[in-house]
Design a protein around this motif. Structure first.
Motif, PDB file in Angstrom:
ATOM      1  N   ALA A  11       0.846  -1.196   0.000  1.00  0.00           N
ATOM      2  CA  ALA A  11       0.000   0.000   0.000  1.00  0.00           C
ATOM      3  C   ALA A  11       0.881   1.245   0.000  1.00  0.00           C
ATOM      4  O   ALA A  11       2.107   1.160   0.143  1.00  0.00           O
ATOM      5  CB  ALA A  11      -0.933   0.012   1.211  1.00  0.00           C
ATOM      6  N   THR A  15       0.132   4.740   5.037  1.00  0.00           N
ATOM      7  CA  THR A  15      -1.251   4.341   5.285  1.00  0.00           C
ATOM      8  C   THR A  15      -1.280   3.228   6.328  1.00  0.00           C
ATOM      9  O   THR A  15      -0.277   2.561   6.576  1.00  0.00           O
ATOM     10  CB  THR A  15      -1.928   3.854   3.999  1.00  0.00           C
ATOM     11  OG1 THR A  15      -1.209   2.717   3.488  1.00  0.00           O
ATOM     12  CG2 THR A  15      -1.955   4.957   2.950  1.00  0.00           C
ATOM     13  N   SER A  16      -2.435   3.046   6.933  1.00  0.00           N
ATOM     14  CA  SER A  16      -2.532   2.046   7.996  1.00  0.00           C
ATOM     15  C   SER A  16      -2.227   0.642   7.478  1.00  0.00           C
ATOM     16  O   SER A  16      -1.594  -0.157   8.173  1.00  0.00           O
ATOM     17  CB  SER A  16      -3.932   2.086   8.618  1.00  0.00           C
ATOM     18  OG  SER A  16      -4.929   1.841   7.645  1.00  0.00           O
ATOM     19  N   LYS A  17      -2.658   0.337   6.246  1.00  0.00           N
ATOM     20  CA  LYS A  17      -2.375  -0.991   5.691  1.00  0.00           C
ATOM     21  C   LYS A  17      -0.883  -1.198   5.487  1.00  0.00           C
ATOM     22  O   LYS A  17      -0.326  -2.260   5.800  1.00  0.00           O
ATOM     23  CB  LYS A  17      -3.128  -1.192   4.376  1.00  0.00           C
ATOM     24  CG  LYS A  17      -4.591  -1.539   4.561  1.00  0.00           C
ATOM     25  CD  LYS A  17      -5.202  -2.104   3.290  1.00  0.00           C
ATOM     26  CE  LYS A  17      -6.613  -2.609   3.558  1.00  0.00           C
ATOM     27  NZ  LYS A  17      -7.196  -3.275   2.375  1.00  0.00           N
ATOM     28  N   SER A  18      -0.241  -0.191   4.953  1.00  0.00           N
ATOM     29  CA  SER A  18       1.196  -0.299   4.729  1.00  0.00           C
ATOM     30  C   SER A  18       1.936  -0.446   6.054  1.00  0.00           C
ATOM     31  O   SER A  18       2.832  -1.289   6.191  1.00  0.00           O
ATOM     32  CB  SER A  18       1.703   0.933   3.982  1.00  0.00           C
ATOM     33  OG  SER A  18       3.104   0.887   3.819  1.00  0.00           O
ATOM     34  N   LYS A  20       0.820  -1.588   8.928  1.00  0.00           N
ATOM     35  CA  LYS A  20       0.534  -2.873   9.564  1.00  0.00           C
ATOM     36  C   LYS A  20       1.365  -3.986   8.942  1.00  0.00           C
ATOM     37  O   LYS A  20       1.964  -4.815   9.646  1.00  0.00           O
ATOM     38  CB  LYS A  20      -0.954  -3.201   9.434  1.00  0.00           C
ATOM     39  CG  LYS A  20      -1.340  -4.540  10.056  1.00  0.00           C
ATOM     40  CD  LYS A  20      -2.826  -4.810   9.883  1.00  0.00           C
ATOM     41  CE  LYS A  20      -3.195  -6.167  10.458  1.00  0.00           C
ATOM     42  NZ  LYS A  20      -4.638  -6.474  10.273  1.00  0.00           N
ATOM     43  N   ASN A  21       1.408  -4.029   7.621  1.00  0.00           N
ATOM     44  CA  ASN A  21       2.204  -5.055   6.949  1.00  0.00           C
ATOM     45  C   ASN A  21       3.690  -4.852   7.190  1.00  0.00           C
ATOM     46  O   ASN A  21       4.446  -5.818   7.357  1.00  0.00           O
ATOM     47  CB  ASN A  21       1.923  -5.047   5.449  1.00  0.00           C
ATOM     48  CG  ASN A  21       0.535  -5.553   5.106  1.00  0.00           C
ATOM     49  OD1 ASN A  21      -0.028  -6.390   5.808  1.00  0.00           O
ATOM     50  ND2 ASN A  21      -0.030  -5.047   4.021  1.00  0.00           N
ATOM     51  N   PRO A  28       1.376  -8.954   1.436  1.00  0.00           N
ATOM     52  CA  PRO A  28      -0.026  -9.355   1.350  1.00  0.00           C
ATOM     53  C   PRO A  28      -0.370 -10.075   0.045  1.00  0.00           C
ATOM     54  O   PRO A  28      -1.430 -10.703  -0.058  1.00  0.00           O
ATOM     55  CB  PRO A  28      -0.774  -8.013   1.432  1.00  0.00           C
ATOM     56  CG  PRO A  28       0.182  -7.026   0.856  1.00  0.00           C
ATOM     57  CD  PRO A  28       1.544  -7.493   1.286  1.00  0.00           C
ATOM     58  N   GLU A 260      -7.888   3.465   0.931  1.00  0.00           N
ATOM     59  CA  GLU A 260      -7.020   2.796   1.899  1.00  0.00           C
ATOM     60  C   GLU A 260      -5.560   2.762   1.471  1.00  0.00           C
ATOM     61  O   GLU A 260      -4.723   2.195   2.163  1.00  0.00           O
ATOM     62  CB  GLU A 260      -7.523   1.371   2.135  1.00  0.00           C
ATOM     63  CG  GLU A 260      -8.901   1.305   2.789  1.00  0.00           C
ATOM     64  CD  GLU A 260      -9.314  -0.125   3.076  1.00  0.00           C
ATOM     65  OE1 GLU A 260      -9.189  -0.972   2.161  1.00  0.00           O
ATOM     66  OE2 GLU A 260      -9.731  -0.394   4.204  1.00  0.00           O
ATOM     67  N   THR A 262      -4.410   1.303  -1.319  1.00  0.00           N
ATOM     68  CA  THR A 262      -4.073   0.138  -2.125  1.00  0.00           C
ATOM     69  C   THR A 262      -4.424   0.390  -3.589  1.00  0.00           C
ATOM     70  O   THR A 262      -5.280   1.203  -3.907  1.00  0.00           O
ATOM     71  CB  THR A 262      -4.808  -1.127  -1.628  1.00  0.00           C
ATOM     72  OG1 THR A 262      -6.227  -0.897  -1.696  1.00  0.00           O
ATOM     73  CG2 THR A 262      -4.421  -1.439  -0.196  1.00  0.00           C
TER      74      THR A 262
END
Length: 308
Positions: A11, A15-18, A20-21, A28, A260, A262
């Motif tokens: 992502a 960002t929160s997704k990036s 977190k991963n 992912p 998000e 992505t």
């Protein structure tokens, strides 16, 4: 040419997704640890003059290796189902085969198939492609047709490691603007000439000797890399119907960023030509420098030297 990391662990950086991963160093797209443990989890780089370019093959494998399933469906029918050899064996033993199964050897399904390749006496070499798809016989699972797939992104020059480390160390409350963190990494387009094209030509010729490989070789790659291939070859490849001895390029790019951070993987184009067309264009390029380019440049330099 400065670049920045456009996609980090799946992502947009920050960002929160990036985040977190990145915290777990996770990819992912293949649902496992990122393979770039030393350089950091960059999926795509961008420069001011380029669209985002995918630099990791695993970025092409999202949605449960959808690009591989699509090749199976294209070659063997829309109902085709990609399965691992172990799953195929279980269905065969249980008598639950549907006839739509396509066995896959390669990342995400099983180990790659490796065969002996020509080597100097006393040495051993191996030859393999990224994926082999096999349509199995209902009687004994022996192949009745096969498809070979090669997957390639683009290698990079220099490094983006320092930028990756900055992203890893940035606290969640601190925003990240990717373009504000330039890297020294660039795109190794010369690898198109040195490695990618020779590899495709060699493997295409090898697969031509396989009577079951009637769909030829598939080559999955970012569209930006395909455009460099066309530039190197002079942009004049003839299209052919798919068959034994052909190479089918399927190209992709990153789509627009969503809320998000992505981006979808978007199909761009499909082009089929022959191995012979590629080989001839590679050894007989038409887009050469002007005649006498080196001589004229050296004359200009000599003129400057004599005026000192």
């Amino acid at each position: 040419m400065a670049t920045w990391i456009e996609e980090f662990h799946g992502a947009t950086p920050g960002t929160s997704k990036s985040r977190k991963n990145a915290d777990s160093r996770w990819c992912p797209f293949v649902d496992t640890k990122c393979k770039k443990t030393r350089s950091g989890g960059a999926c795509a780089l961008k420069s001011a003059t380029e669209e985002p370019v995918i630099i990791c093959p695993n970025r092409l494998y999202g949605d449960r290796f959808k690009v591989i399933a699509e090749v199976a469906q294209e070659c063997f029918g829309a109902a085709s189902e990609t399965v691992s050899p172990d799953e195929m064996a279980s269905r065969f033993a249980a008598g639950t085969m549907t006839g739509n199964e396509i066995m896959v050897y390669g990342q995400g399904f099983a180990e790659e198939i490796s065969i002996a390749s020509p080597s100097p006496e006393g040495r051993r070499g191996s030859f393999k492609v990224d994926y082999i798809l096999a349509k199995p016989s209902s009687e004994d699972l022996s192949p009745v047709a096969i498809v070979a797939i090669e997957v390639q992104s683009i290698d990079t020059t220099n490094s983006y490691k320092d930028t990756s480390n900055t992203f890893y160390a940035t606290p969640p409350e601190v925003p990240i603007v990717p373009s504000a963190h330039p890297t020294t990494a660039g795109f190794n387009w010369e690898n198109v000439n040195k490695r990618i094209l020779p590899q495709v030509i060699y493997k295409g010729h090898a697969l031509r000797r396989e009577r079951l490989a009637t769909h030829g070789l598939f080559f999955i790659l970012p569209d930006a890399v395909f455009q460099r291939i066309l530039t190197r070859l002079g942009g004049k490849l003839s299209a052919y119907p798919q068959g034994l001895g052909t190479v089918t390029f399927k190209t992709y790019k990153l789509g627009d960023e969503d809320a998000e951070g992505t981006r979808p993987l978007e199909f761009v184009q499909r082009f089929t030509t022959t191995v012979d067309q590629l080989a001839y264009a590679f050894v007989s390029p038409q887009n050469l420098p002007p005649e006498g380019a080196y001589e004229n440049l050296l004359i200009q330099k000599a003129a400057k030297l004599t005026k000192r």
